[in-house]
Design an enzyme around this catalytic site. Structure first.
Site: not given
Ligand code: PGA
Length: 245
Positions: A139, A144, A137, A70
């Site tokens: 995702h 999302e 959340n 992404d």
């Molecule tokens: P993080 O992010 O590894 O920094 O917790 C994960 C994500 O938001 O996909």
């Protein structure tokens, strides 16, 4: 639906090493593997472990193709917040992968370019491995809530939850862009193996819902339950209770 394989490790280092074992096994078996590479904090220990193995000469990842998961919209590759830059610094360069073997997402989110991207992945038989984290959340990438299993690669508005969590990377929410482009869940489901890593108590709850809860667009990661080979690696802080056997 195939059962996800859930492994609970004692801590972040053990999680990173176990994840590296899975990834290294796949890379050894498929030297020209097509690999989706997430950024975010969680996979960094895994990438350091892979890099250490590469520098010891026990892992050769130089023949793989890296697919960016992404990117923020409107952020050029030389911007400090470029997720492509982060993937290159943390994964591509330490593993000795030529920059020419990195496939970016269509960073402006042009719908025709995104559709062409998905068609090309489909035509070439999908990915071999997708290394993913999970947002608080639910995702994956920037799919999302709500996002379902048919979600294509596309431009998305970031949720306020994602902007808040990404603020930790860039020194505050004002620095976090409002839109992103993400490989869609449909594309991720075309990965032969998905390696999902989660660490820390902020992920407790959501990772369990994603892996064992009902499949729902409200928890986009739950759609990965339909993947042919979903390996979920969590540390104890991120997993409450027992693992189904
Ligand atoms: P993080 O992010 O590894 O920094 O917790 C994960 C994500 O938001 O996909």
């Amino acid at each position: 639906m195939p059962e996800p394989a859930i492994t609970v490790l004692d801590g972040y280092l053990a999680l990173s090493r176990a994840a590296a074992d899975v990834a290294a096994g796949i890379l050894a078996a498929i030297p020209r593997a097509r690999v989706v590479v997430a950024t975010g904090r969680t996979p960094m220990g895994l990438y350091r472990e892979l890099a250490a193995r590469a520098s010891r000469g026990v892992l050769d990842a130089s023949g793989i193709t890296v697919y960016q998961l992404d990117e923020y919209v409107g952020i050029p590759t030389d911007d400090w917040r470029s997720l492509l830059g982060w993937a290159v610094r943390s994964f591509v360069e330490p593993l000795g992968i030529p920059l020419g073997s990195v496939i970016p997402v269509p960073a402006d989110g042009d719908p025709a370019a995104c559709a062409a991207y998905d068609r090309e992945v489909e035509r070439s038989g999908g990915y071999d491995l997708a290394i993913l984290g999970i947002g608080t959340n639910g995702h994956v990438g920037f799919n999302e809530p709500p996002s379902d299993a048919s979600a294509p690669t596309r431009r998305v508005a970031l949720s306020s939850a994602s902007r808040r969590s990404n603020a930790a990377y860039w020194g505050g929410t004002p620095h976090v862009p409002r839109e992103a482009v993400t490989i869609g869940i449909a594309g991720l489901l075309r990965s032969r193996t998905i390696l999902l890593v989660a660490s820390g108590k902020s992920k407790r709850g959501i990772v369990r819902r994603a892996v064992l809860g009902p499949v729902t667009p409200e928890v986009p990661a739950s759609c990965l339950q339909a993947a042919p080979d979903l390996r979920v690696l969590v540390d104890r802080a991120a997993w409450d209770g027992s693992v189904p056997t």
